[in-house]
Write a protein that holds these residues in place. Structure first.
Motif, PDB file in Angstrom:
ATOM      1  N   ILE A  74       0.842  -1.205   0.000  1.00 23.81           N
ATOM      2  CA  ILE A  74       0.000   0.000   0.000  1.00 23.81           C
ATOM      3  C   ILE A  74       0.874   1.251   0.000  1.00 23.81           C
ATOM      4  O   ILE A  74       0.617   2.213  -0.729  1.00 23.81           O
ATOM      5  CB  ILE A  74      -0.949   0.012   1.217  1.00 23.81           C
ATOM      6  N   LYS A  78       1.015   4.264  -2.765  1.00 22.37           N
ATOM      7  CA  LYS A  78       0.797   5.664  -2.377  1.00 22.37           C
ATOM      8  C   LYS A  78       1.953   6.558  -2.826  1.00 22.37           C
ATOM      9  O   LYS A  78       1.745   7.688  -3.290  1.00 22.37           O
ATOM     10  CB  LYS A  78       0.623   5.766  -0.859  1.00 22.37           C
ATOM     11  N   HIS A  88      -4.419   6.935   6.908  1.00 28.57           N
ATOM     12  CA  HIS A  88      -5.014   5.607   6.777  1.00 28.57           C
ATOM     13  C   HIS A  88      -6.516   5.595   7.052  1.00 28.57           C
ATOM     14  O   HIS A  88      -7.143   4.543   6.957  1.00 28.57           O
ATOM     15  CB  HIS A  88      -4.332   4.617   7.740  1.00 28.57           C
ATOM     16  N   ASP A  93      -7.275   9.588  -3.709  1.00 29.55           N
ATOM     17  CA  ASP A  93      -7.254   9.263  -5.138  1.00 29.55           C
ATOM     18  C   ASP A  93      -6.002   9.854  -5.761  1.00 29.55           C
ATOM     19  O   ASP A  93      -5.603  10.974  -5.436  1.00 29.55           O
ATOM     20  CB  ASP A  93      -8.486   9.840  -5.862  1.00 29.55           C
ATOM     21  N   VAL A 111      -5.550   5.436  -9.188  1.00 29.84           N
ATOM     22  CA  VAL A 111      -5.554   4.788  -7.877  1.00 29.84           C
ATOM     23  C   VAL A 111      -6.699   5.327  -7.022  1.00 29.84           C
ATOM     24  O   VAL A 111      -6.891   6.541  -6.921  1.00 29.84           O
ATOM     25  CB  VAL A 111      -4.214   5.038  -7.139  1.00 29.84           C
ATOM     26  N   SER A 112      -7.453   4.421  -6.416  1.00 29.24           N
ATOM     27  CA  SER A 112      -8.475   4.790  -5.431  1.00 29.24           C
ATOM     28  C   SER A 112      -8.248   3.966  -4.178  1.00 29.24           C
ATOM     29  O   SER A 112      -8.175   2.735  -4.234  1.00 29.24           O
ATOM     30  CB  SER A 112      -9.879   4.517  -5.994  1.00 29.24           C
ATOM     31  N   ILE A 113      -8.110   4.654  -3.043  1.00 34.27           N
ATOM     32  CA  ILE A 113      -7.868   3.986  -1.765  1.00 34.27           C
ATOM     33  C   ILE A 113      -8.939   4.418  -0.767  1.00 34.27           C
ATOM     34  O   ILE A 113      -9.188   5.614  -0.607  1.00 34.27           O
ATOM     35  CB  ILE A 113      -6.468   4.324  -1.208  1.00 34.27           C
ATOM     36  N   GLU A 120      -6.885  -0.692   4.433  1.00 31.70           N
ATOM     37  CA  GLU A 120      -7.195   0.120   3.252  1.00 31.70           C
ATOM     38  C   GLU A 120      -7.398  -0.752   2.014  1.00 31.70           C
ATOM     39  O   GLU A 120      -6.594  -1.636   1.732  1.00 31.70           O
ATOM     40  CB  GLU A 120      -6.073   1.129   3.013  1.00 31.70           C
ATOM     41  N   ASN A 121      -8.468  -0.493   1.319  1.00 34.91           N
ATOM     42  CA  ASN A 121      -8.806  -1.213   0.093  1.00 34.91           C
ATOM     43  C   ASN A 121      -8.321  -0.386  -1.100  1.00 34.91           C
ATOM     44  O   ASN A 121      -8.577   0.814  -1.172  1.00 34.91           O
ATOM     45  CB  ASN A 121     -10.317  -1.410   0.011  1.00 34.91           C
ATOM     46  N   VAL A 122      -7.630  -1.032  -2.032  1.00 37.60           N
ATOM     47  CA  VAL A 122      -7.060  -0.321  -3.177  1.00 37.60           C
ATOM     48  C   VAL A 122      -7.666  -0.851  -4.483  1.00 37.60           C
ATOM     49  O   VAL A 122      -7.777  -2.070  -4.655  1.00 37.60           O
ATOM     50  CB  VAL A 122      -5.522  -0.503  -3.240  1.00 37.60           C
TER      51      VAL A 122
END
Length: 408
Positions: A74, A78, A88, A93, A111-113, A120-122
């Protein structure tokens, strides 16, 4: 890389356990690109991290990462996307460009987190420039529909609206239209959220809500830039709809998308957004509804008889004329080339409604959706479901695929 090489490399590196996190992320993106995935989901659970890829519109788990590796993966994503590594608990985005094949090729990654219960879901959206190479035929438009679209594209003003749910290929269709009209004599400006593919010779504007640049405000500014053709990524609200209609009314050709279930439902949707009937009738030239179905793999597809029981089960949801002559279908059996799925790539099943005088009169008198659908068919529109079954008969896709996307 040759077929499956990147996936094999990723699996090997994960088995070894003592590898660079940089290599894991690079191999993950390379494997997704090689497989033709549009999205990569990195989903943490209590014990491990599932990696799923959306290939030809369908999500499939391809790998699992150890939870011990998760935080570093992650963080690496990032850093690449210029996001905060110490944040977190908030959604973030970003975007970055990944190089493949030792720098010979690249892919843009959005990227979307978001924070979830287990971490955290990516989601990584892979964006490549091959969309610019599409033609109407490649997208799945049959000749009668292509002719309607080509006539509408030649008109100097008015609106062409493409409708369907998220992931139905609307943006790809609009970019194909732009490519067809892009020349030195035409000023083309788009406002998008986000800009998915850069197209040479076209002015593309990215919305920015933080700075007050919305579809509506951006569209107002575009009108002062002397455009011939405008593309608005999506009509989301009454204000944008009103400006778009007035733009089309004052001598511009405008493309956009709407979230409706089919082409005809777009007309009452515009009414619901506060657009007067006479404005809808005056400005809308063409409505397109579409979905994406998976194409049969050309290497392992075989003819298969449609049984009486299968045909009978379809009668409840499929018009009788669509089933007429459906004695067999082509089905992929699965091979190495299609990763045992039986499918390779996607195409659209669609309906194209050309607005003529009779339909304009029905719009003006606020006829019901049912009446409009009946009129549309009488005036030459092939409904989406019937178009799907024409593609089943031609061997492009399967009955199950058409039923899946229409009734999902």
């Amino acid at each position: 890389m040759s077929t499956h090489k990147a996936q094999e490399r990723l699996e090997t590196e994960l088995r070894q356990g003592v590898i660079s996190i940089v290599d894991v992320v690079d191999a993950l993106i390379a494997a997704a690109h090689e497989a033709g995935a549009s999205d990569v989901h990195i989903d943490p659970t209590e014990q491990e991290v599932a990696v799923r890829m959306r290939i030809d519109g369908v999500l499939k788990t391809t790998n699992t990462l150890p939870k011990t590796m998760y935080a570093e993966v992650i963080s690496r994503i990032k850093i690449l996307a210029n996001l905060r590594t110490d944040e977190h608990q908030a959604a973030q985005d970003g975007r970055f460009r990944a190089t493949l094949d030792d720098g010979a090729q690249f892919v843009d990654v959005r990227v979307s987190i978001v924070p979830t219960y287990h971490g955290e879901n990516v989601v990584l959206r892979l964006l490549t420039d091959n969309k610019e190479q599409y033609s109407l035929e490649m997208l799945g438009y049959r000749e009668p529909e292509r002719k309607k679209i080509e006539r509408a594209l030649k008109r100097p003003h008015g609106m062409i609206l493409v409708t369907g749910p998220t992931g139905s290929g609307k943006t790809t269709t609009l970019y194909t239209f732009l490519k067809m009209l892009n020349d030195d004599d035409t000023s083309i400006i788009t406002i998008e959220d986000p800009i998915e593919y850069a197209i040479g010779g076209i002015t593309q504007i990215q919305t920015n809500s933080g700075r007050g640049l919305s579809f509506a405000s951006g569209l107002r500014s575009i009108l002062r830039q002397d455009p011939d053709l405008i593309m608005v990524g999506e009509i989301r609200d009454t204000e944008t709809a009103g400006i778009a209609v007035n733009t089309a009314l004052t001598g511009h050709l405008l493309f956009s998308t709407l979230h409706t279930s089919d082409a005809v439902t777009t007309l009452p949707r515009l009414h619901d957004m506060g657009i007067e009937s006479y404005l809808v009738a005056s400005t809308v030239n063409l409505l397109i509804g579409q979905r994406l179905v998976r194409k049969n793999c050309p290497k392992c597809s075989k003819k298969q008889k449609v049984t009486d029981a299968e045909r009978e089960s379809l009668r409840e949801i499929v018009p009788a004329d669509a089933l007429e002559g459906l004695a067999e279908q082509t089905v992929g059996t699965g091979c190495a080339a299609c990763n045992q799925t039986g499918f390779a790539g996607r195409l659209s099943i669609n309906e194209v409604l050309e607005i003529n005088d009779e339909i304009r009169e029905a719009i003006l008198t606020r006829q019901s959706t049912g009446t409009l659908k009946k009129l549309a068919k009488e005036n030459g529109m092939t409904p989406m479901l019937e178009d799907g079954f024409l593609k089943v008969k031609s061997g492009d896709t399967t009955i199950d695929e058409v039923v899946r996307v229409i009734h999902e």
